[in-house]
Design a protein around this motif. Structure first.
Motif, PDB file in Angstrom:
ATOM      1  N   MET A   1       0.849  -1.179   0.000  1.00  0.00           N
ATOM      2  CA  MET A   1       0.000   0.000   0.000  1.00  0.00           C
ATOM      3  C   MET A   1       0.891   1.238   0.000  1.00  0.00           C
ATOM      4  O   MET A   1       1.931   1.261   0.619  1.00  0.00           O
ATOM      5  CB  MET A   1      -0.814  -0.047   1.292  1.00  0.00           C
ATOM      6  CG  MET A   1      -1.906   0.918   1.378  1.00  0.00           C
ATOM      7  SD  MET A   1      -3.304   0.417   0.408  1.00  0.00           S
ATOM      8  CE  MET A   1      -4.083  -0.780   1.466  1.00  0.00           C
TER       9      MET A   1
ATOM     10  N   MET B   1      -3.990  -1.802   9.277  1.00  0.00           N
ATOM     11  CA  MET B   1      -3.517  -2.624   8.159  1.00  0.00           C
ATOM     12  C   MET B   1      -2.924  -1.754   7.058  1.00  0.00           C
ATOM     13  O   MET B   1      -1.845  -2.031   6.536  1.00  0.00           O
ATOM     14  CB  MET B   1      -4.674  -3.454   7.579  1.00  0.00           C
ATOM     15  CG  MET B   1      -4.834  -4.808   8.230  1.00  0.00           C
ATOM     16  SD  MET B   1      -6.371  -5.599   7.721  1.00  0.00           S
ATOM     17  CE  MET B   1      -5.963  -6.135   6.065  1.00  0.00           C
ATOM     18  N   ILE B   2      -3.638  -0.690   6.728  1.00  0.00           N
ATOM     19  CA  ILE B   2      -3.146   0.189   5.663  1.00  0.00           C
ATOM     20  C   ILE B   2      -1.790   0.779   6.072  1.00  0.00           C
ATOM     21  O   ILE B   2      -0.845   0.805   5.295  1.00  0.00           O
ATOM     22  CB  ILE B   2      -4.156   1.316   5.378  1.00  0.00           C
ATOM     23  CG1 ILE B   2      -5.470   0.721   4.892  1.00  0.00           C
ATOM     24  CG2 ILE B   2      -3.603   2.282   4.343  1.00  0.00           C
ATOM     25  CD1 ILE B   2      -6.582   1.728   4.750  1.00  0.00           C
ATOM     26  N   ASN B   3      -1.735   1.212   7.330  1.00  0.00           N
ATOM     27  CA  ASN B   3      -0.506   1.824   7.817  1.00  0.00           C
ATOM     28  C   ASN B   3       0.672   0.852   7.758  1.00  0.00           C
ATOM     29  O   ASN B   3       1.750   1.198   7.287  1.00  0.00           O
ATOM     30  CB  ASN B   3      -0.736   2.309   9.251  1.00  0.00           C
ATOM     31  CG  ASN B   3       0.223   3.412   9.613  1.00  0.00           C
ATOM     32  OD1 ASN B   3       0.715   4.119   8.721  1.00  0.00           O
ATOM     33  ND2 ASN B   3       0.517   3.549  10.882  1.00  0.00           N
TER      34      ASN B   3
ATOM     35  N   MET C   1       0.961  -1.785   5.849  1.00  0.00           N
ATOM     36  CA  MET C   1       1.310  -2.074   4.462  1.00  0.00           C
ATOM     37  C   MET C   1       2.094  -0.912   3.870  1.00  0.00           C
ATOM     38  O   MET C   1       2.950  -1.085   3.022  1.00  0.00           O
ATOM     39  CB  MET C   1       0.032  -2.319   3.642  1.00  0.00           C
ATOM     40  CG  MET C   1      -0.641  -3.634   3.979  1.00  0.00           C
ATOM     41  SD  MET C   1      -2.339  -3.624   3.415  1.00  0.00           S
ATOM     42  CE  MET C   1      -2.240  -4.702   2.026  1.00  0.00           C
ATOM     43  N   ARG C   2       1.772   0.279   4.333  1.00  0.00           N
ATOM     44  CA  ARG C   2       2.464   1.462   3.829  1.00  0.00           C
ATOM     45  C   ARG C   2       3.916   1.474   4.292  1.00  0.00           C
ATOM     46  O   ARG C   2       4.819   1.775   3.543  1.00  0.00           O
ATOM     47  CB  ARG C   2       1.759   2.700   4.367  1.00  0.00           C
ATOM     48  CG  ARG C   2       1.552   3.782   3.343  1.00  0.00           C
ATOM     49  CD  ARG C   2       0.443   4.686   3.800  1.00  0.00           C
ATOM     50  NE  ARG C   2       0.655   5.108   5.168  1.00  0.00           N
ATOM     51  CZ  ARG C   2       1.100   6.319   5.497  1.00  0.00           C
ATOM     52  NH1 ARG C   2       1.402   7.189   4.572  1.00  0.00           N
ATOM     53  NH2 ARG C   2       1.246   6.654   6.762  1.00  0.00           N
TER      54      ARG C   2
ATOM     55  N   PHE D   1     -14.196  -3.257   5.480  1.00  0.00           N
ATOM     56  CA  PHE D   1     -14.403  -3.369   6.924  1.00  0.00           C
ATOM     57  C   PHE D   1     -15.776  -2.847   7.332  1.00  0.00           C
ATOM     58  O   PHE D   1     -16.386  -3.360   8.266  1.00  0.00           O
ATOM     59  CB  PHE D   1     -13.281  -2.667   7.692  1.00  0.00           C
ATOM     60  CG  PHE D   1     -12.159  -3.598   8.001  1.00  0.00           C
ATOM     61  CD1 PHE D   1     -12.231  -4.450   9.093  1.00  0.00           C
ATOM     62  CD2 PHE D   1     -11.045  -3.675   7.185  1.00  0.00           C
ATOM     63  CE1 PHE D   1     -11.219  -5.342   9.368  1.00  0.00           C
ATOM     64  CE2 PHE D   1     -10.017  -4.567   7.454  1.00  0.00           C
ATOM     65  CZ  PHE D   1     -10.109  -5.402   8.545  1.00  0.00           C
TER      66      PHE D   1
ATOM     67  N   ARG E   1      -3.133   3.668  -5.926  1.00  0.00           N
ATOM     68  CA  ARG E   1      -1.835   3.967  -5.326  1.00  0.00           C
ATOM     69  C   ARG E   1      -1.830   5.204  -4.452  1.00  0.00           C
ATOM     70  O   ARG E   1      -1.753   5.118  -3.251  1.00  0.00           O
ATOM     71  CB  ARG E   1      -0.755   4.058  -6.393  1.00  0.00           C
ATOM     72  CG  ARG E   1      -0.597   2.722  -7.103  1.00  0.00           C
ATOM     73  CD  ARG E   1       0.027   2.839  -8.434  1.00  0.00           C
ATOM     74  NE  ARG E   1       1.353   3.388  -8.331  1.00  0.00           N
ATOM     75  CZ  ARG E   1       1.981   3.969  -9.332  1.00  0.00           C
ATOM     76  NH1 ARG E   1       1.393   4.078 -10.503  1.00  0.00           N
ATOM     77  NH2 ARG E   1       3.186   4.429  -9.168  1.00  0.00           N
TER      78      ARG E   1
ATOM     79  N   SER F   1       5.796  -0.980   5.024  1.00  0.00           N
ATOM     80  CA  SER F   1       6.618  -1.951   4.312  1.00  0.00           C
ATOM     81  C   SER F   1       7.019  -1.421   2.940  1.00  0.00           C
ATOM     82  O   SER F   1       8.052  -1.779   2.411  1.00  0.00           O
ATOM     83  CB  SER F   1       5.903  -3.300   4.201  1.00  0.00           C
ATOM     84  OG  SER F   1       4.750  -3.148   3.436  1.00  0.00           O
ATOM     85  N   THR F   2       6.201  -0.526   2.364  1.00  0.00           N
ATOM     86  CA  THR F   2       6.605   0.081   1.086  1.00  0.00           C
ATOM     87  C   THR F   2       7.819   0.949   1.276  1.00  0.00           C
ATOM     88  O   THR F   2       8.733   0.932   0.467  1.00  0.00           O
ATOM     89  CB  THR F   2       5.560   1.094   0.568  1.00  0.00           C
ATOM     90  OG1 THR F   2       4.353   0.863   1.165  1.00  0.00           O
ATOM     91  CG2 THR F   2       5.549   1.162  -0.907  1.00  0.00           C
TER      92      THR F   2
ATOM     93  N   ILE G   1      -8.761  -1.602  12.802  1.00  0.00           N
ATOM     94  CA  ILE G   1      -7.961  -2.650  12.154  1.00  0.00           C
ATOM     95  C   ILE G   1      -7.642  -2.247  10.719  1.00  0.00           C
ATOM     96  O   ILE G   1      -6.498  -2.368  10.260  1.00  0.00           O
ATOM     97  CB  ILE G   1      -8.707  -4.008  12.169  1.00  0.00           C
ATOM     98  CG1 ILE G   1      -8.873  -4.498  13.603  1.00  0.00           C
ATOM     99  CG2 ILE G   1      -7.943  -5.052  11.367  1.00  0.00           C
ATOM    100  CD1 ILE G   1      -9.755  -5.730  13.717  1.00  0.00           C
ATOM    101  N   ALA G   2      -8.659  -1.722  10.013  1.00  0.00           N
ATOM    102  CA  ALA G   2      -8.441  -1.344   8.612  1.00  0.00           C
ATOM    103  C   ALA G   2      -7.331  -0.294   8.519  1.00  0.00           C
ATOM    104  O   ALA G   2      -6.404  -0.422   7.711  1.00  0.00           O
ATOM    105  CB  ALA G   2      -9.735  -0.819   8.003  1.00  0.00           C
ATOM    106  N   LEU G   3      -7.402   0.731   9.376  1.00  0.00           N
ATOM    107  CA  LEU G   3      -6.402   1.794   9.309  1.00  0.00           C
ATOM    108  C   LEU G   3      -5.015   1.254   9.666  1.00  0.00           C
ATOM    109  O   LEU G   3      -4.018   1.598   9.025  1.00  0.00           O
ATOM    110  CB  LEU G   3      -6.789   2.952  10.232  1.00  0.00           C
ATOM    111  CG  LEU G   3      -8.064   3.701   9.812  1.00  0.00           C
ATOM    112  CD1 LEU G   3      -8.395   4.816  10.792  1.00  0.00           C
ATOM    113  CD2 LEU G   3      -7.923   4.274   8.402  1.00  0.00           C
TER     114      LEU G   3
ATOM    115  N   THR H   1       8.065   4.933  -7.648  1.00  0.00           N
ATOM    116  CA  THR H   1       6.694   5.177  -8.084  1.00  0.00           C
ATOM    117  C   THR H   1       6.627   6.401  -8.979  1.00  0.00           C
ATOM    118  O   THR H   1       7.342   7.374  -8.772  1.00  0.00           O
ATOM    119  CB  THR H   1       5.775   5.435  -6.882  1.00  0.00           C
ATOM    120  OG1 THR H   1       6.323   6.517  -6.131  1.00  0.00           O
ATOM    121  CG2 THR H   1       5.666   4.222  -6.009  1.00  0.00           C
ATOM    122  N   ALA H   2       5.759   6.305  -9.940  1.00  0.00           N
ATOM    123  CA  ALA H   2       5.502   7.464 -10.776  1.00  0.00           C
ATOM    124  C   ALA H   2       4.403   8.279 -10.121  1.00  0.00           C
ATOM    125  O   ALA H   2       3.613   7.740  -9.347  1.00  0.00           O
ATOM    126  CB  ALA H   2       5.066   6.997 -12.159  1.00  0.00           C
TER     127      ALA H   2
END
Lengths: 694, 185
Positions: free
Chosen positions: A340, B138-140, B142-143, A355, A413, B145-146, B134-136, B153-154
């Protein structure tokens, strides 16, 4: 006939058992021919299910009352068209119908399965065969529709009167079909997991079969709501009762899935998540089957009473264990290709939307189960019904609608501040403006006003997207209509989705209108009297009745006038003083501004064999509001007792249906091979552009 | 680099969520304000109140129906009773209690928010807040790890360009267009 049916069921049982065992052994031992044989056996079960169903239907057509199921669910007076409805009117028949549907869609999906899934197909086939085996087994040994009666009655009991409505030809089959069709994506994904096919080969078949089951289930629920509105005579369309909830829950999870599967398709993310969603949806569909079999009320007492309930409960628990054991086993292999990048991206908004859908599902499940906990913990019975679900789920449902406006406008993205401002300016402005205008007009109910603002926000967001895309094509030389058509055609999954979103907004309008602004009055009228509510006058002008051996029907003829309330100001003032919303007039003379707008026929039937009444409301529907007249009872003194309501925006509930179906079909419509080829040729280097396949 | 527009920062330090955060809070502010403005004394008749109350009481002999929706005799009697108590000046809470005393808690269509039944109301709040949390998270995660793997990224494309691209594609000039785009970025 009964013998033929039983034989077909036993044959199906043997075939599906052979298919399951053969497929697994053939795959394990590398016996390719056995695998093929097992697959063909699975095609043959369709034939077995069809013969059994044909035998049952034929028994109905022949009025063969030696079969208990036929005697229980039809009689000689029944309209022959209702044979189809009688087929699934009871537990046994509906199980047979479910099995028939399952075997047909199983055969179709196995036949059309993509070649690249060859490695996992034996497992998929084994799973499908086991599920069919379960249904064949139940039908053959526990709930046989072909059970014979010792003494053959002269006539049957007749069909349940509540089922004698046109909606019943399609509502139950769609609902049951939609629930069982969730099996297909589940079986394909589970097969791939067992075979170690972790890539995205299963995506297309899972997505297509998921959307089909989702669309069918959604249409079934909507038809059910329409049926309740026109025939059940309680003035509503959705009661949040356990039967409705168990259909809604898997549908919500499937909704989450068909959104997040696009993230996997486009970005190679959310693999684990998508598998988990299908698992949950499948288990919830089994819960639905269980609650439908075990009796409508979940309580410790009701399912203990029914063997069938226990069997379905065990099957549900087994599928739960199987699905999640498999998931945990294979979880380490299902990594995302990409990560993400931002909170403000479409994939992030899809995850939040997922969710929210799961939250509504979980809250609904909690509401369904709470009476059970209360029974167990305190030995006190409580009820959990519409007022609870409205309050507990309402805010999150509104949140989902808001996300429906935000998500599609966000690019994949991450997004730049400039594009956010560009895309969100108009929807926000229109949303706020709607609220301001409604408040200025003196509209009441803050929550409803907020909800109208949200609907306007989302509607503008969709229009904006269509407008910009169409305008760009128009610039390139297409005329407007063609430009829009090409836009939609260029990316059918996405624009089909928008059409479905529009249908949800229409549904939303109906829900807001009927929940927040309904007016209601009760009254009893003698012939010649009128009942006045708001600016309607309903005059009781005549009646009729018809007696049949199995039912006594009565109906009223009523004239509906639109009135000018100034003509009735004295009566209205009196009614207000007494705290009444409407009033009756003994003298129905036509006043100067009265205008006859409709004739309605509220209908009331009593079925002595069932000791059950069934009513058909008199409805005068416009896109603004419905005048809705429920005939509660025909009283002994010749009066008719009525419950009259004005249901604002109810028309939109039913108008949303065609758009829902249309959008689903657009999203599903396969791309022709020419289009596919040209696409592959032209955009090889840009897998991440914002358009394309969504 | 400063932008010509208010609330918008551009350049490398710009936080893309900022403008959305600001416009969301503005939106909410307007909502709160207008919601406050539209709460008025509702012109509600006793009959409407009776109808509402009837929707909150279950019919004891029907499965899963409120007395508002049921045509059963007992439901009719109960509706009359509600009306009678309202005429006598009872509050909604009084009337609910009146029926609970006679029929037990089961008569209420939604459990009361007290004692054990409070659970019925708390759990949904926990589910929803927990779900969003949990959703937030998870996003965080995953971010993060980027950032570590630092995938190049373009910049995200926006506004009309994507449609124009699609149009170009349809017109069969995609290849040139793609190449010239690449040259620019």
């Amino acid at each position: 006939m009964a013998d033929l049916g039983v034989m077909a069921l036993l044959l199906g049982l043997a075939l599906s058992a052979y298919s399951a065992v053969g497929s697994i052994i053939g795959e394990k031992r590398g016996m390719a021919e056995l695998v093929v044989s097992a697959r063909r056996a699975l095609y043959m079960t369709t034939l077995a299910a069809a013969v059994a169903s044909g035998a049952l239907i034929n028994a109905f057509v022949q009025n063969d009352f030696s079969i208990k199921y036929v005697a229980d669910h039809s009689n000689t007076l029944m309209d022959r068209a209702f044979v189809w409805v009688a087929f699934y009117a009871g537990n046994e028949g509906s199980l047979l119908y479910i099995l028939l549907t399952l075997s047909i869609i199983t055969a179709l999906s196995v036949w059309f399965a993509p070649k690249r899934l060859a490695r996992s197909m034996p497992w998929t086939i084994a799973i499908l065969a086991v599920i069919q085996l379960f249904y064949f087994g139940v039908l053959a040994f526990v709930a046989s529709p072909f059970e014979l009666l010792g003494t053959v009655p002269g006539d049957g009991r007749g069909i349940n009167p509540l089922l004698t409505h046109p909606g019943m030809f399609s509502h139950p089959p769609l609902l049951m079909g939609g629930l069982i069709a969730i099996t297909i994506p589940f079986a394909f994904v589970s097969g791939a997991m067992i075979a170690g096919n972790y890539g995205d080969d299963w995506i297309d078949v899972a997505r297509v079969s998921a959307i089909i089951s989702w669309g069918v289930l959604g249409t079934g629920m909507l038809l059910g709501a329409w049926w309740a509105y026109t025939i059940l005579g309680w003035g509503g369309y959705w009661a949040w009762d356990p039967i409705e909830n168990v259909a809604l829950m898997p549908w919500l999870v499937m909704t989450a899935f068909i959104h997040s599967v696009m993230v996997q398709k486009r970005r190679g993310m959310f693999r684990m998540w998508n598998v988990a969603l299908l698992n949950i949806a499948f288990v919830l569909a089994q819960l639905g089957m269980f609650i439908n079999r075990g009796g409508p009320v979940v309580s410790v007492h009701s399912f203990a009473a029914s063997t069938l309930g226990v069997i379905f409960l065990i099957f549900m628990l087994a599928s739960l264990v199987f699905a999640f054991a498999l998931f945990l086993w294979r979880m380490p292999e299902m990594k995302s290709d990409r990560a993400m990048e931002s909170f403000i991206s479409r994939e992030a908004s899809f995850l939040i939307n997922n969710f929210l859908f799961l939250s509504v599902m979980a809250v609904t499940l909690w509401g369904v189960l709470f009476p059970l906990f209360s029974d167990l913990a305190r030995d006190v019975s409580v009820s959990v019904s519409a007022p609870y679900f409205d309050r507990a789920n309402g805010p999150v449902l509104l949140g989902i609608v808001i996300m429906m406006g935000i998500g599609p406008l966000l690019p994949w993205r991450k997004s730049s501040a400039r594009s956010l401002k560009q895309w969100f300016m108009w929807p926000t402005l229109v949303g706020v403006l709607t609220i301001v205008v409604l408040v200025a007009l003196g509209v009441q109910r803050p929550v409803a006003i907020l909800a109208f603002g949200v609907v306007a926000f989302v509607a503008t967001a969709i229009s904006e997207e269509w407008w910009r895309g169409t305008a760009a094509r128009h610039q390139a030389g297409d005329n407007w209509l063609l430009a829009w058509w090409r836009l939609v055609n260029g990316n059918r999954p996405r624009h089909g989705g928008y059409i479905v979103h529009i249908s949800i907004l229409m549904l939303g309008l109906g829900i807001i209108g009927t929940n927040f602004y309904q007016q209601r009055t009760d009254g009893a009228l003698s012939l010649g009297e009128s009942l006045v509510i708001d600016n309607y006058r309903i005059e009781y002008v005549g009646n009729g009745d018809e007696s049949r051996r199995d039912r006594i029907a009565q109906w009223a003829e009523m004239s509906v006038y639109r009135i000018d309330t100034n003509d009735y100001s004295t009566e209205i003032a009196v009614a207000r003083d007494e705290g009444l919303s409407g009033f009756t007039l003994e003298n129905s003379e036509v006043r100067p501004n009265d205008e006859l707008i409709a004739q309605i026929q509220p209908w009331h039937g009593f079925y002595p064999d069932f000791n059950m009444a069934s009513v058909r409301s008199g409805i005068r529907s416009t896109i603004v509001e419905d005048l809705y007249v429920i005939p509660r009872d025909f009283l002994a003194d010749g009066r008719i007792s009525l419950a009259v309501s004005i249901n604002p925006l109810a028309w939109w509930l039913w108008a949303s249906g065609p758009f829902f179906i249309l959008g689903t079909m657009v999203a599903l419509w396969p791309q022709s091979s020419v289009e596919r080829r040209s696409k592959h040729q032209k955009v090889p280097a840009a897998p991440d552009d914002n358009e394309g396949e969504l | 680099m400063a932008s010509r527009y208010p609330f918008v920062l551009s350049g490398s330090r710009a936080f893309p969520g900022k403008s959305i955060a600001i416009s969301t809070s503005l939106f909410l502010l307007v909502l709160a304000f207008s919601a406050g403005g539209c709460i008025r004394e509702e012109d509600i008749t006793l009959e409407q109140r009776a109808h509402q109350l009837a929707g909150e009481l279950m019919c004891p002999v029907c499965e899963g129906q409120t007395i508002d929706g049921s045509n059963a005799q007992i439901a009719q009697d109960m509706r009359l009773k509600v009306r009678e108590r309202l005429d006598a000046g009872d509050t909604n809470a009084n009337i609910r209690d009146y029926f609970v005393v006679r029929y037990g808690e089961e008569i209420l269509a939604a459990p009361k928010g007290s004692g054990f039944n409070l659970l019925a109301w708390i759990v949904p709040v926990v589910i929803v807040l927990g779900g969003i949390g949990i959703a937030l998270t998870m996003i965080n995660n995953m971010r993060k790890s980027t950032e570590r793997s630092a995938v190049p990224t373009a910049p995200a494309e926006d506004d009309l360009s994507m449609y124009l691209e699609q149009v170009d594609k349809d017109l069969g000039v995609a290849d040139q267009a793609n190449q010239s785009d690449k040259a620019h970025s």
